[in-house]
Design an enzyme around this catalytic site. Sequence first.
Site, mmCIF file in Angstrom:
data_model
loop_
_atom_site.group_PDB
_atom_site.id
_atom_site.type_symbol
_atom_site.label_atom_id
_atom_site.label_comp_id
_atom_site.label_asym_id
_atom_site.label_seq_id
_atom_site.Cartn_x
_atom_site.Cartn_y
_atom_site.Cartn_z
ATOM 1 N N GLY A 1 0.449 -5.008 0.683
ATOM 2 C CA GLY A 1 -0.459 -5.065 -0.088
ATOM 3 C C GLY A 1 -0.506 -5.663 -1.297
ATOM 4 N N GLU B 1 -0.710 -9.108 -0.653
ATOM 5 C CA GLU B 1 -2.019 -9.548 -0.676
ATOM 6 C C GLU B 1 -2.619 -9.605 -1.740
ATOM 7 O OE1 GLU B 1 -2.078 -6.182 2.548
ATOM 8 O OE2 GLU B 1 -2.989 -7.659 3.940
ATOM 9 N N ALA C 1 0.660 -1.240 -0.011
ATOM 10 C CA ALA C 1 -0.020 -0.067 -0.209
ATOM 11 C C ALA C 1 0.995 1.370 0.045
ATOM 12 C CB ALA C 1 -0.937 0.121 1.092
ATOM 13 N N GLU D 1 4.489 -5.093 7.193
ATOM 14 C CA GLU D 1 3.873 -3.949 7.726
ATOM 15 C C GLU D 1 4.265 -3.763 9.304
ATOM 16 O OE1 GLU D 1 2.315 -6.256 6.150
ATOM 17 O OE2 GLU D 1 0.978 -5.564 4.797
HETATM 18 N N1 CAA Z 1 4.573 3.303 -0.729
HETATM 19 C C1 CAA Z 1 5.174 4.498 -1.091
HETATM 20 N N2 CAA Z 1 6.264 4.703 -1.813
HETATM 21 C C2 CAA Z 1 6.854 3.426 -1.847
HETATM 22 C C3 CAA Z 1 6.632 2.090 -1.529
HETATM 23 C C4 CAA Z 1 5.426 2.074 -0.640
HETATM 24 N N3 CAA Z 1 4.757 0.814 -0.365
HETATM 25 N N4 CAA Z 1 7.481 1.292 -1.643
HETATM 26 C C5 CAA Z 1 8.710 2.166 -2.394
HETATM 27 N N5 CAA Z 1 8.059 3.541 -2.445
HETATM 28 C C6 CAA Z 1 8.911 4.568 -3.187
HETATM 29 C C7 CAA Z 1 10.044 5.122 -2.195
HETATM 30 O O1 CAA Z 1 9.808 5.700 -1.079
HETATM 31 C C8 CAA Z 1 10.982 5.541 -3.164
HETATM 32 O O2 CAA Z 1 10.662 6.639 -3.572
HETATM 33 P P1 CAA Z 1 11.689 8.106 -3.819
HETATM 34 O O3 CAA Z 1 12.426 7.759 -5.193
HETATM 35 O O4 CAA Z 1 10.610 9.322 -3.841
HETATM 36 O O5 CAA Z 1 12.630 7.938 -2.738
HETATM 37 C C9 CAA Z 1 10.705 4.750 -4.452
HETATM 38 O O6 CAA Z 1 9.650 3.870 -4.431
HETATM 39 C C10 CAA Z 1 11.712 3.552 -4.675
HETATM 40 O O7 CAA Z 1 11.850 2.874 -3.598
HETATM 41 P P2 CAA Z 1 13.045 2.794 -2.758
HETATM 42 O O8 CAA Z 1 13.944 3.905 -3.109
HETATM 43 O O9 CAA Z 1 12.893 2.459 -1.323
HETATM 44 O O10 CAA Z 1 13.857 1.284 -3.289
HETATM 45 P P3 CAA Z 1 14.852 0.550 -2.695
HETATM 46 O O11 CAA Z 1 15.298 -0.652 -3.844
HETATM 47 O O12 CAA Z 1 16.099 0.936 -2.118
HETATM 48 O O13 CAA Z 1 13.903 -0.366 -1.602
HETATM 49 C C11 CAA Z 1 12.041 -1.458 -1.035
HETATM 50 C C12 CAA Z 1 12.908 -1.405 -2.118
HETATM 51 C C13 CAA Z 1 12.803 -2.738 -0.055
HETATM 52 C C14 CAA Z 1 10.855 -2.441 -1.539
HETATM 53 C C15 CAA Z 1 11.536 -0.264 -0.086
HETATM 54 O O14 CAA Z 1 11.203 0.498 -1.190
HETATM 55 C C16 CAA Z 1 10.612 -0.591 0.795
HETATM 56 O O15 CAA Z 1 10.845 -1.049 1.943
HETATM 57 N N6 CAA Z 1 9.328 -0.268 0.606
HETATM 58 C C17 CAA Z 1 8.241 -0.448 1.430
HETATM 59 C C18 CAA Z 1 7.567 -1.982 1.694
HETATM 60 C C19 CAA Z 1 6.550 -2.190 2.845
HETATM 61 O O16 CAA Z 1 6.885 -1.743 3.945
HETATM 62 N N7 CAA Z 1 5.424 -2.378 2.250
HETATM 63 C C20 CAA Z 1 4.270 -2.555 3.164
HETATM 64 C C21 CAA Z 1 3.365 -1.356 2.909
HETATM 65 S S1 CAA Z 1 2.044 -1.363 3.982
HETATM 66 C C22 CAA Z 1 0.803 -2.042 3.489
HETATM 67 O O17 CAA Z 1 0.833 -2.792 2.369
HETATM 68 C C23 CAA Z 1 -0.286 -2.386 4.466
HETATM 69 C C24 CAA Z 1 -1.606 -3.340 3.949
HETATM 70 O O18 CAA Z 1 -1.375 -4.152 3.985
HETATM 71 C C25 CAA Z 1 -2.617 -2.482 3.334
#
Ligand code: CAA
Length: 260
Positions: free
Chosen positions: A111, A114, A66, A134
């Site tokens: 998400g 999911e 998400a 999460e």
């Molecule tokens: N939401 C919003 N933006 C996101 C994102 C997310 N879930 N995942 C990545 N991005 C964005 C980053 O912020 C980044 O933006 P900027 O270029 O503006 O900085 C861009 O996408 C590229 O990502 P990274 O620079 O972080 O890429 P990376 O290769 O260094 O890392 C990653 C990749 C490990 C996947 C890392 O991006 C990450 O940890 N992302 C979040 C994963 C996460 O926690 N997901 C769960 C979300 S909560 C959820 O999903 C709740 C639910 O069940 C409903």
Amino acid sequence: MTASPVLSRDADGVRVLTIDRPERLNALDRQTLEALDVAFTAAEDDPQVRVVVLTGAGPKAFVAGADIAQMAALTPIQAHEFSALGQRLMRRIERLPKPVVAMVNGYALGGGLELALACHLRIAAEGTRLGQPEVGLGLMPGFGGTQRLLRLAGRGAALELCLLGAPIDAARALQLGLVQRVVAAADLETATMELAARLAAAAPLALRGILDAVLAGGECPLEEGLAFESARFGLLFASQDMREGTAAFLEKRTPRFGGH
Ligand code: CAA
């Protein structure tokens, strides 16, 4: 008008839907969830579409979860609604009367996992990382992850993935039954489209009966599931495709299924 975050293309009965936010690793914001709902409705309504393939744009991610930036600003009531919106979409995909195949590469997190779990089949590229991270955000899965992981992989695996938040690789996901196949990244599209073509050539009403019966069976006692299966089995004897399939077998030829 802003472009839709979901791209759609058709090839021989297969609709390929691509989540197109690669700069955000295809994170699911409200607009993308709504666009997916519209896209799946259109796929369901179009009789030419026999199979849906769902994927994410770019080499880095299927979907990284998400949209955290959008979620961070939500009130508890809005977060509840956001979760319900995501869950409705997942349920819609799961209940689609046509097979939905997730073509997964890169990250399938939160998400994103999911979403993949709501699809009927999943093919992953080697190198894919799947998980429910999460907990690291002080959160928990909100688009059905606790429930579908439990049902697909059992309580131990569901708790391991959600409590620890650590992603697993494609080989472990295969072992847990979370994906059906793992292929080299270079072969992912070809393998997925071959699978989709097989499904597109199959009898749509038979596929629909199978999807409905397996889904119902996961949610009801065995006796009810068996009764449901018998009813749907009987119903297929009213279809032209059943006549065609059995006749083709007896005549030693390939059947051609028209969906009637
Ligand atoms: N939401 C919003 N933006 C996101 C994102 C997310 N879930 N995942 C990545 N991005 C964005 C980053 O912020 C980044 O933006 P900027 O270029 O503006 O900085 C861009 O996408 C590229 O990502 P990274 O620079 O972080 O890429 P990376 O290769 O260094 O890392 C990653 C990749 C490990 C996947 C890392 O991006 C990450 O940890 N992302 C979040 C994963 C996460 O926690 N997901 C769960 C979300 S909560 C959820 O999903 C709740 C639910 O069940 C409903």
